[in-house]
Design a protein around this motif. Structure first.
Motif, PDB file in Angstrom:
ATOM      1  N   UNK A  57       0.833  -1.206   0.000  1.00 58.23           N
ATOM      2  CA  UNK A  57       0.000   0.000   0.000  1.00 58.23           C
ATOM      3  C   UNK A  57       0.870   1.260   0.000  1.00 58.23           C
ATOM      4  N   UNK A  58       0.725   2.073  -1.041  1.00 63.53           N
ATOM      5  CA  UNK A  58       1.466   3.335  -1.133  1.00 63.53           C
ATOM      6  C   UNK A  58       0.529   4.537  -1.006  1.00 63.53           C
ATOM      7  N   UNK A  59      -0.651   4.322  -0.416  1.00 63.56           N
ATOM      8  CA  UNK A  59      -1.625   5.395  -0.173  1.00 63.56           C
ATOM      9  C   UNK A  59      -2.093   6.065  -1.461  1.00 63.56           C
ATOM     10  N   UNK A  60      -2.166   5.309  -2.536  1.00 65.53           N
ATOM     11  CA  UNK A  60      -2.581   5.890  -3.811  1.00 65.53           C
ATOM     12  C   UNK A  60      -4.089   6.108  -3.905  1.00 65.53           C
ATOM     13  N   UNK A 100      -5.929   7.378  -1.486  1.00 62.22           N
ATOM     14  CA  UNK A 100      -6.120   8.717  -0.916  1.00 62.22           C
ATOM     15  C   UNK A 100      -5.673   9.791  -1.906  1.00 62.22           C
ATOM     16  N   UNK A 101      -4.528   9.570  -2.558  1.00 57.15           N
ATOM     17  CA  UNK A 101      -4.031  10.543  -3.533  1.00 57.15           C
ATOM     18  C   UNK A 101      -5.056  10.741  -4.648  1.00 57.15           C
ATOM     19  N   UNK A 102      -5.571   9.648  -5.189  1.00 56.80           N
ATOM     20  CA  UNK A 102      -6.519   9.740  -6.299  1.00 56.80           C
ATOM     21  C   UNK A 102      -7.824  10.406  -5.874  1.00 56.80           C
ATOM     22  N   UNK A 103      -8.289  10.103  -4.675  1.00 56.95           N
ATOM     23  CA  UNK A 103      -9.506  10.749  -4.175  1.00 56.95           C
ATOM     24  C   UNK A 103      -9.318  12.259  -4.083  1.00 56.95           C
ATOM     25  N   UNK A 104      -8.149  12.685  -3.620  1.00 58.23           N
ATOM     26  CA  UNK A 104      -7.867  14.116  -3.501  1.00 58.23           C
ATOM     27  C   UNK A 104      -7.792  14.795  -4.867  1.00 58.23           C
ATOM     28  N   UNK A 105      -7.323  14.044  -5.872  1.00 53.23           N
ATOM     29  CA  UNK A 105      -7.173  14.605  -7.210  1.00 53.23           C
ATOM     30  C   UNK A 105      -8.444  14.476  -8.056  1.00 53.23           C
ATOM     31  N   UNK A 106      -9.387  13.685  -7.578  1.00 52.50           N
ATOM     32  CA  UNK A 106     -10.580  13.435  -8.381  1.00 52.50           C
ATOM     33  C   UNK A 106     -10.318  12.466  -9.520  1.00 52.50           C
ATOM     34  N   UNK A 107      -9.306  11.604  -9.344  1.00 52.12           N
ATOM     35  CA  UNK A 107      -8.952  10.613 -10.356  1.00 52.12           C
ATOM     36  C   UNK A 107      -9.552   9.257  -9.987  1.00 52.12           C
ATOM     37  N   UNK A 108      -9.797   8.444 -10.992  1.00 58.27           N
ATOM     38  CA  UNK A 108     -10.249   7.075 -10.754  1.00 58.27           C
ATOM     39  C   UNK A 108      -9.059   6.209 -10.336  1.00 58.27           C
ATOM     40  N   UNK A 109      -9.357   5.173  -9.555  1.00 57.09           N
ATOM     41  CA  UNK A 109      -8.299   4.295  -9.047  1.00 57.09           C
ATOM     42  C   UNK A 109      -8.745   2.850  -9.179  1.00 57.09           C
ATOM     43  N   UNK A 110      -7.813   2.006  -9.609  1.00 60.77           N
ATOM     44  CA  UNK A 110      -8.084   0.577  -9.732  1.00 60.77           C
ATOM     45  C   UNK A 110      -6.868  -0.197  -9.238  1.00 60.77           C
ATOM     46  N   UNK A 111      -7.056  -1.012  -8.201  1.00 60.85           N
ATOM     47  CA  UNK A 111      -5.967  -1.832  -7.693  1.00 60.85           C
ATOM     48  C   UNK A 111      -5.971  -3.187  -8.383  1.00 60.85           C
ATOM     49  N   UNK A 112      -4.770  -3.652  -8.766  1.00 60.68           N
ATOM     50  CA  UNK A 112      -4.626  -4.987  -9.343  1.00 60.68           C
ATOM     51  C   UNK A 112      -4.306  -6.017  -8.258  1.00 60.68           C
ATOM     52  N   UNK A 113      -4.268  -5.562  -6.992  1.00 64.28           N
ATOM     53  CA  UNK A 113      -3.992  -6.448  -5.852  1.00 64.28           C
ATOM     54  C   UNK A 113      -2.658  -7.180  -5.999  1.00 64.28           C
ATOM     55  N   UNK A 114      -1.646  -6.411  -6.350  1.00 65.32           N
ATOM     56  CA  UNK A 114      -0.316  -6.971  -6.584  1.00 65.32           C
ATOM     57  C   UNK A 114       0.097  -6.737  -8.019  1.00 65.32           C
ATOM     58  N   UNK A 115       1.294  -7.179  -8.345  1.00 64.28           N
ATOM     59  CA  UNK A 115       1.816  -6.942  -9.695  1.00 64.28           C
ATOM     60  C   UNK A 115       1.283  -7.990 -10.658  1.00 64.28           C
ATOM     61  N   UNK A 116       0.239  -7.618 -11.384  1.00 64.58           N
ATOM     62  CA  UNK A 116      -0.395  -8.529 -12.339  1.00 64.58           C
ATOM     63  C   UNK A 116       0.203  -8.413 -13.733  1.00 64.58           C
ATOM     64  N   UNK A 117       1.138  -7.471 -13.891  1.00 67.67           N
ATOM     65  CA  UNK A 117       1.740  -7.275 -15.204  1.00 67.67           C
ATOM     66  C   UNK A 117       1.010  -6.199 -15.999  1.00 67.67           C
ATOM     67  N   UNK A 118       1.659  -5.753 -17.080  1.00 66.55           N
ATOM     68  CA  UNK A 118       1.105  -4.650 -17.865  1.00 66.55           C
ATOM     69  C   UNK A 118      -0.132  -5.037 -18.662  1.00 66.55           C
ATOM     70  N   UNK A 119      -0.080  -6.181 -19.332  1.00 70.78           N
ATOM     71  CA  UNK A 119      -1.193  -6.531 -20.216  1.00 70.78           C
ATOM     72  C   UNK A 119      -2.505  -6.655 -19.437  1.00 70.78           C
ATOM     73  N   UNK A 120      -2.461  -7.282 -18.281  1.00 70.47           N
ATOM     74  CA  UNK A 120      -3.671  -7.415 -17.473  1.00 70.47           C
ATOM     75  C   UNK A 120      -4.129  -6.057 -16.943  1.00 70.47           C
ATOM     76  N   UNK A 121      -3.176  -5.193 -16.613  1.00 68.20           N
ATOM     77  CA  UNK A 121      -3.535  -3.840 -16.157  1.00 68.20           C
ATOM     78  C   UNK A 121      -4.216  -3.062 -17.272  1.00 68.20           C
ATOM     79  N   UNK A 122      -3.679  -3.143 -18.478  1.00 71.74           N
ATOM     80  CA  UNK A 122      -4.291  -2.466 -19.620  1.00 71.74           C
ATOM     81  C   UNK A 122      -5.702  -2.996 -19.871  1.00 71.74           C
ATOM     82  N   UNK A 123      -5.849  -4.307 -19.849  1.00 69.64           N
ATOM     83  CA  UNK A 123      -7.158  -4.898 -20.117  1.00 69.64           C
ATOM     84  C   UNK A 123      -8.181  -4.513 -19.057  1.00 69.64           C
ATOM     85  N   UNK A 124      -7.738  -4.444 -17.801  1.00 68.38           N
ATOM     86  CA  UNK A 124      -8.641  -4.016 -16.729  1.00 68.38           C
ATOM     87  C   UNK A 124      -9.117  -2.578 -16.990  1.00 68.38           C
TER      88      UNK A 124
END
Length: 255
Positions: A44-47, A49-73
């Motif tokens: 947890x890097x407190x991202x 909270x950061x995204x909520x403050x910025x009004x950005x969307x946030x999606x956790x991959x619950x660990x390092x799932x790799x780039x392709x899975x992150x893109x597809x998500x």
């Protein structure tokens, strides 16, 4: 017609406040996109909270799932997006980048892809020309010819590009973008260059590093490189010779 642009930033083991890309996005003044942070961090890097403050969307991959899975998500959780902009967490974006992107997309409706010029120092690292089994960097865009490829950082793709298509999840980290570009070429998807100031990226291959770190990173690359070679019809011998050349270069140049 206004385009809904989503800038997708994949972060790994850092707070967004330490990301050069996120810092650049905070300074965007015109044509501000929706921002989606896809977090591949292993702790947890407190991202959130950061995204909520910025009004950005946030999606956790619950660990390092790799780039392709992150893109597809990101694709699967953004049904209203017209254009996806893919970003690493270490890319410097010019303040007017999204203005120029929107202009390029509107002026080139036939182009499924809008490609920025990406530099690392004085070198153009994207787009590049493909010659046989090699990716050749160009010194000037006029040198681009035949098959081209591009890295995903800053690359913009219309939603239609992903109709019936997703990134190849057999690739974990490396060559996800080059496989994507090969697939787009095979599907006849047109591209256009985003004119103006280039993007700046810290490119791992151009940075100083210890031999231990380089060899650890090379293990990840080698696994993806073999998968990529097999899927794109590259001969086993060529694949292994290229990996051997890379390994010898590391042994020679790193301590």
């Amino acid at each position: 017609m206004s385009l809904r642009i989503t800038a997708v930033v994949v972060v790994y083991n850092k707070n967004c406040s330490d990301s050069l890309t996120c810092e650049s996005l905070e300074k965007v003044s015109e044509q501000m996109p929706e921002v989606l942070i896809v977090d591949n961090s292993t702790s947890d890097f407190n991202n959130v909270e950061f995204c909520n403050n910025m009004g950005w969307r946030y999606c956790s991959m619950n660990g390092n799932a790799g780039l392709s899975k992150a893109y597809n998500r990101a694709i699967d959780t953004s049904p209203d997006t017209d254009i996806f902009v893919w970003l690493d967490d270490d890319t410097a974006l010019p303040a007017d980048y999204f203005v120029r992107l929107a202009k390029t997309a509107q002026e080139n409706p036939e182009a499924g892809l809008c490609l920025p010029v990406v530099k690392s120092g004085d070198d153009i690292i994207s787009p590049s020309t493909v010659r046989g089994a090699r990716v050749i960097r160009v010194k000037d865009l006029s040198e681009l010819c035949g098959e081209i490829t591009a890295i995903n950082s800053g690359l913009a793709a219309r939603r239609s590009v992903y109709d019936g298509y997703r990134y190849d999840e057999d690739l974990f980290l490396d060559l996800v973008d080059h496989k994507f570009m090969k697939d787009c070429a095979a599907r006849g998807i047109a591209w256009a260059i985003i004119e103006g100031e280039p993007l700046e990226q810290t490119f791992f291959g151009d940075t100083n590093k210890s031999k231990k770190a380089a060899l650890s990173r090379e293990k990840i690359f080698a696994k993806d490189f073999r998968v990529f070679g097999k899927k794109t019809g590259k001969s086993f011998i060529v694949t292994e010779l290229q990996l051997l050349r890379r390994r010898l270069k590391i042994e020679k140049n790193c301590r």
